[in-house]
Write a protein that holds these residues in place. Structure first.
Motif, PDB file in Angstrom:
ATOM      1  N   ARG A   1       0.845  -1.197   0.000  1.00 16.80           N
ATOM      2  CA  ARG A   1       0.000   0.000   0.000  1.00 16.80           C
ATOM      3  C   ARG A   1       0.880   1.247   0.000  1.00 16.80           C
ATOM      4  N   PHE A   2       0.556   2.189  -0.869  1.00 20.03           N
ATOM      5  CA  PHE A   2       1.297   3.442  -0.964  1.00 20.03           C
ATOM      6  C   PHE A   2       1.085   4.265   0.299  1.00 20.03           C
ATOM      7  N   VAL A   3       2.195   4.779   0.866  1.00 24.08           N
ATOM      8  CA  VAL A   3       2.119   5.622   2.053  1.00 24.08           C
ATOM      9  C   VAL A   3       2.462   7.069   1.716  1.00 24.08           C
ATOM     10  N   ALA A   4       3.605   7.273   1.065  1.00 25.84           N
ATOM     11  CA  ALA A   4       4.022   8.644   0.751  1.00 25.84           C
ATOM     12  C   ALA A   4       5.144   8.616  -0.277  1.00 25.84           C
ATOM     13  N   SER A   5       5.287   9.708  -0.999  1.00 25.07           N
ATOM     14  CA  SER A   5       6.464   9.895  -1.836  1.00 25.07           C
ATOM     15  C   SER A   5       7.638  10.233  -0.931  1.00 25.07           C
ATOM     16  N   ALA A   6       8.796   9.695  -1.248  1.00 26.39           N
ATOM     17  CA  ALA A   6       9.978   9.909  -0.398  1.00 26.39           C
ATOM     18  C   ALA A   6      11.178  10.203  -1.294  1.00 26.39           C
ATOM     19  N   PRO A   7      11.235  11.406  -1.870  1.00 27.31           N
ATOM     20  CA  PRO A   7      12.318  11.740  -2.812  1.00 27.31           C
ATOM     21  C   PRO A   7      13.690  11.519  -2.208  1.00 27.31           C
ATOM     22  N   ASN A   8      14.516  10.781  -2.920  1.00 27.99           N
ATOM     23  CA  ASN A   8      15.913  10.549  -2.544  1.00 27.99           C
ATOM     24  C   ASN A   8      16.099   9.737  -1.266  1.00 27.99           C
ATOM     25  N   ALA A   9      15.034   9.167  -0.694  1.00 27.89           N
ATOM     26  CA  ALA A   9      15.161   8.390   0.538  1.00 27.89           C
ATOM     27  C   ALA A   9      16.050   7.177   0.312  1.00 27.89           C
ATOM     28  N   GLN A  10      16.844   6.812   1.350  1.00 27.16           N
ATOM     29  CA  GLN A  10      17.793   5.710   1.216  1.00 27.16           C
ATOM     30  C   GLN A  10      17.685   4.668   2.331  1.00 27.16           C
ATOM     31  N   ARG A  11      17.349   5.071   3.536  1.00 24.48           N
ATOM     32  CA  ARG A  11      17.317   4.144   4.667  1.00 24.48           C
ATOM     33  C   ARG A  11      16.039   4.344   5.468  1.00 24.48           C
ATOM     34  N   LEU A  12      15.652   3.301   6.203  1.00 25.44           N
ATOM     35  CA  LEU A  12      14.509   3.354   7.110  1.00 25.44           C
ATOM     36  C   LEU A  12      14.975   2.941   8.499  1.00 25.44           C
ATOM     37  N   ILE A  13      14.539   3.680   9.520  1.00 23.76           N
ATOM     38  CA  ILE A  13      14.903   3.390  10.901  1.00 23.76           C
ATOM     39  C   ILE A  13      13.628   3.286  11.736  1.00 23.76           C
ATOM     40  N   PRO A  14      13.421   2.184  12.436  1.00 23.43           N
ATOM     41  CA  PRO A  14      12.255   2.095  13.327  1.00 23.43           C
ATOM     42  C   PRO A  14      12.526   2.798  14.647  1.00 23.43           C
ATOM     43  N   PHE A  15      11.500   3.414  15.195  1.00 29.51           N
ATOM     44  CA  PHE A  15      11.608   4.060  16.499  1.00 29.51           C
ATOM     45  C   PHE A  15      10.360   3.679  17.276  1.00 29.51           C
ATOM     46  N   THR A  16      10.516   2.790  18.255  1.00 29.65           N
ATOM     47  CA  THR A  16       9.382   2.283  19.025  1.00 29.65           C
ATOM     48  C   THR A  16       9.535   2.696  20.471  1.00 29.65           C
TER      49      THR A  16
ATOM     50  N   THR B   1      21.283   2.901  17.413  1.00 28.67           N
ATOM     51  CA  THR B   1      20.705   2.082  18.467  1.00 28.67           C
ATOM     52  C   THR B   1      19.743   2.960  19.255  1.00 28.67           C
ATOM     53  N   GLN B   2      18.766   2.328  19.904  1.00 28.58           N
ATOM     54  CA  GLN B   2      17.748   3.088  20.620  1.00 28.58           C
ATOM     55  C   GLN B   2      17.643   2.620  22.070  1.00 28.58           C
ATOM     56  N   SER B   3      17.398   3.583  22.960  1.00 31.44           N
ATOM     57  CA  SER B   3      17.082   3.289  24.350  1.00 31.44           C
ATOM     58  C   SER B   3      15.982   4.240  24.779  1.00 31.44           C
ATOM     59  N   ALA B   4      14.818   3.673  25.123  1.00 31.45           N
ATOM     60  CA  ALA B   4      13.666   4.476  25.550  1.00 31.45           C
ATOM     61  C   ALA B   4      13.325   5.505  24.478  1.00 31.45           C
ATOM     62  N   ASP B   5      13.390   6.805  24.818  1.00 30.28           N
ATOM     63  CA  ASP B   5      12.984   7.838  23.872  1.00 30.28           C
ATOM     64  C   ASP B   5      14.163   8.476  23.148  1.00 30.28           C
ATOM     65  N   THR B   6      15.318   7.808  23.168  1.00 30.53           N
ATOM     66  CA  THR B   6      16.533   8.369  22.570  1.00 30.53           C
ATOM     67  C   THR B   6      17.114   7.426  21.526  1.00 30.53           C
ATOM     68  N   LEU B   7      17.426   7.987  20.362  1.00 33.96           N
ATOM     69  CA  LEU B   7      18.074   7.244  19.287  1.00 33.96           C
ATOM     70  C   LEU B   7      19.469   7.814  19.090  1.00 33.96           C
ATOM     71  N   LEU B   8      20.487   6.959  19.203  1.00 32.10           N
ATOM     72  CA  LEU B   8      21.864   7.366  18.974  1.00 32.10           C
ATOM     73  C   LEU B   8      22.262   6.946  17.562  1.00 32.10           C
ATOM     74  N   ILE B   9      22.803   7.895  16.787  1.00 38.27           N
ATOM     75  CA  ILE B   9      23.130   7.652  15.384  1.00 38.27           C
ATOM     76  C   ILE B   9      24.597   7.991  15.159  1.00 38.27           C
ATOM     77  N   VAL B  10      25.324   7.065  14.508  1.00 34.24           N
ATOM     78  CA  VAL B  10      26.765   7.263  14.307  1.00 34.24           C
ATOM     79  C   VAL B  10      27.145   6.999  12.857  1.00 34.24           C
ATOM     80  N   HIS B  11      28.285   7.578  12.483  1.00 31.64           N
ATOM     81  CA  HIS B  11      28.909   7.376  11.178  1.00 31.64           C
ATOM     82  C   HIS B  11      30.394   7.629  11.359  1.00 31.64           C
ATOM     83  N   PRO B  12      31.275   6.799  10.814  1.00 33.67           N
ATOM     84  CA  PRO B  12      32.721   6.950  11.086  1.00 33.67           C
ATOM     85  C   PRO B  12      33.328   8.273  10.631  1.00 33.67           C
ATOM     86  N   ASP B  13      32.638   9.025   9.754  1.00 32.64           N
ATOM     87  CA  ASP B  13      33.189  10.288   9.266  1.00 32.64           C
ATOM     88  C   ASP B  13      32.432  11.514   9.769  1.00 32.64           C
TER      89      ASP B  13
END
Length: 633
Positions: free
Chosen positions: A54-69, A112-124
């Motif tokens: 089912r179509f949800v939305a257009s997502a121009p240039n989108a590359q990754r999906l991250i769940p946040f529960t 990675t996620q803990s409670a209401d916080t998502l930590l996001i990293v990249h080596p550069d």
């Protein structure tokens, strides 16, 4: 001549590669199939046309999906695009947030996620923290390490043990003098540890001299080779991957220290001070072995699992402390370096993509050996694994989704207690780009006609990129279909399959009025068994010549079934066996046996007895197939 009956009760071996054609002695031959395309396999063994998208939305240039529960009632989906993340709740857009990652960097992002916080990293790129506020707003900011008396409780590392440093004062503003060339302008803003003190560099005068502000007093200003600088910085790179384990934040690797692990102080996730080695203090160590072990991902399971470019490791200790922590290599498979692919937990086992890009492995602890094993769960279906780029697990349906670099997707039905490992292939009009599971919903990014779309698997739709409409008053003109402009779409109106429609704008006009509408892109499901064999005293042997007399399909909640037994597809409507197929017929789901008779001999021994194939947007589920064959002696 004699008649042979074969009762195929399940498809729990899934689609197997052509190499299995010579192994009719395997159980997988009996329970497998040559082709299982666009179908999902039940853990019990039945096979069904997959859910539509089912179509949800257009997502121009989108590359990754991250769940946040946050909890079962507060779930979010984060869509990563170059320099932007979009947050959705219940498929409604919430907000956009500017990010630092360009297109080339998004594929290496880890989180990675803990409670209401998502930590996001990249080596550069400097690590970020995304926090959901109590009022529903979102805060996106840099990591902030704890401080103690002005000192930063961040990780430190020694990069130049061949050069000594000295300080002309023990507090305030100091001049640092090096015994060799060290300093560059990149050192401005970097913290150093020297003689139990801490200094923040404010100016670089030469390769051997720098000015700094002392944030923690030094015990002596004498020259020392035992000095360290902050482990993560623009000069040295940033964390590669993160997770939480036993109340500690675990950082795995960085650009310049790819094989090092840091574990924070217990329940103080932004405090990495090693202190004096007390049980609750931070831990740091390097993975040293006879091969490169750049850390690619971490998994918090029975133990802390470390997946590197060359092997897999177990970090143990109950609880983990600086004194009892142990690191042991378990297997030598390796993980991909071309992209960050998060491993997934499947009932206590960790599934991860191998460095070769041709395997999905199951990292599972064996109690007998007291060690982990990395079984190849895609061995019999290796042709479906082609350089994975994303992976997610749907616990409700027990399905692992693996997106490939070529835009296809493979799904694995995994039910270990019943020995079910069943792969099937998924295709769509376009290319799959990413997948994630948010609670019980599976979302994908799909590229169609040069545009990226956010879509979700929905058991109530039977087409892809599907748009749904409903109105209490019947009408022929339906608007809001612009997402399908330029495509030829299938139409189901008032639960009746209608003629295909080419969408040219934001509305379509049907030659009839309807109260409900599903319009979307068609896809074809296909089920083809392995060639028949005969059970003999010498084992299961290929047949020289065989004639199919009757094929009996047991179907559940099925509205249409199209079967080819050698003379082309036969269209069978389960609800009315005696009537011819009609597109304008309202179909009721049926659970019945469908019998199809065949004529003619098959003499090559490699041709399957039957084939199910259909692009009709109607449910089809087969739970068993019984065939009666005549065999030439």
């Amino acid at each position: 001549m004699s008649n042979i009956f074969n009762h195929k009760t399940n498809f729990t071996a899934g689609e197997v590669s052509m190499d299995v054609l010579g192994r009719s002695d395997l159980q997988a031959y009996e329970n497998g199939a040559t082709t299982l395309k666009n179908v999902f396999i039940d853990p019990i063994g039945g096979v069904a046309r997959r859910a539509g998208l089912r179509f949800v939305a257009s997502a121009p240039n989108a590359q990754r999906l991250i769940p946040f529960t946050f909890n079962t009632e507060q779930t979010y989906l984060i869509v990563l695009s170059p320099y932007q993340m979009s947050i959705y709740q219940n498929e409604e857009w919430v907000t956009n947030i500017t990010t630092p990652w360009p297109a080339a960097a998004v594929e290496q992002v880890s989180w990675t996620q803990s409670a209401d916080t998502l930590l996001i990293v990249h080596p550069d790129y400097q690590p970020r923290k995304l926090t959901r506020q109590s009022d529903g707003s979102w805060l996106f900011e840099l990591w902030a390490y704890d401080t103690d008396g002005g000192a930063m409780m961040q990780p430190y590392a020694s990069f130049r043990s061949d050069v000594s440093l000295s300080s002309n004062v023990l507090a305030g503003l100091t001049t640092l003098t090096a015994s060799g060339d060290v300093f560059t302008q990149d050192y401005v803003g970097i913290y150093l540890r020297l003689n139990d003190g801490e200094i923040c560099i404010t100016r670089v005068d030469s390769p051997t001299k720098a000015i700094g502000q002392i944030t923690k007093a030094l015990t002596t200003g004498a020259a020392s080779y035992d000095w360290k600088e902050q482990a993560f910085s623009p000069l040295r790179g940033w964390p590669s991957t993160v997770t939480f384990y036993q109340g500690r934040l675990v950082i795995g690797g960085s650009r310049d220290l790819p094989n090092r692990l840091w574990l924070s102080k217990s329940f103080h996730i932004m405090n990495f001070d090693l202190g004096t080695g007390n049980d609750d203090e931070a831990i740091e160590f390097t993975i040293l072995s006879d091969q490169v072990n750049a850390i690619r991902s971490l998994m918090s399971g029975r133990h802390l699992q470390v997946f590197t470019s060359g092997s897999e490791w177990m970090v143990s200790g109950e609880p983990l402390t600086p004194k009892n922590i142990q690191l042991k290599r378990q297997t030598r498979i390796g993980s991909p370096t071309y992209r960050s692919i998060p491993p997934v937990d499947v009932s206590g086992a960790t599934l991860f993509a191998s460095a070769s890009g041709r395997e999905i492995r199951e990292f599972l602890f064996a109690d007998l050996e007291q060690a982990y094993q990395a079984t190849n769960v895609s061995l019999l279906s290796s042709h479906l694994i082609r350089n994975p780029v994303d992976m997610a697990y749907d616990q409700l349906r027990r399905l692992v989704y693996v997106v490939m670099a070529d835009g296809t997707m493979a799904t694995l039905t995994n039910y270990r207690s019943e020995d079910v490992l069943a792969w099937s292939a998924q295709e769509t009009q376009g290319a799959f780009k990413a997948v994630c599971v948010v609670y019980d919903d599976v979302y994908v990014l799909v590229e169609r006609g040069g545009s990226i779309r956010l879509e979700t698997f929905d058991d109530d739709v039977h087409t892809d990129s599907a748009l749904l409409g409903e109105d209490a008053t019947a009408h022929a003109v339906w608007s809001g279909v612009g997402a399908l402009a330029g495509f030829t779409a299938k139409v189901v109106a008032d639960d009746v399959i209608r003629d295909d429609v080419t969408v040219t704008g934001d509305s379509i006009t049907l030659p009839y009025e309807a109260k409900t509408l599903e319009i979307g892109l068609g896809f074809t499901h296909e089920i083809v068994p392995l060639p028949p064999v005969s059970a003999t005293a010498a084992g299961a042997l290929p047949l020289k010549a065989v004639r199919l007399i009757e094929a009996r399909f047991r179907v559940v909640n099925t509205q249409s079934l199209e079967v080819d037994v050698g003379s082309g597809l036969t269209q069978t409507i389960v609800s009315r066996f005696s009537e011819d197929f009609k597109l304008d017929q309202v179909l009721q789901p049926q659970t019945n046996d469908v019998c199809i008779h065949a004529l003619g001999w098959i003499r090559d021994g490699m041709t399957p007895l039957w084939r199910v194939q259909s692009d009709l947007p109607r449910p089809c589920k087969i739970v068993s197939v019984t065939t009666e064959m005549k065999v030439s002696e």
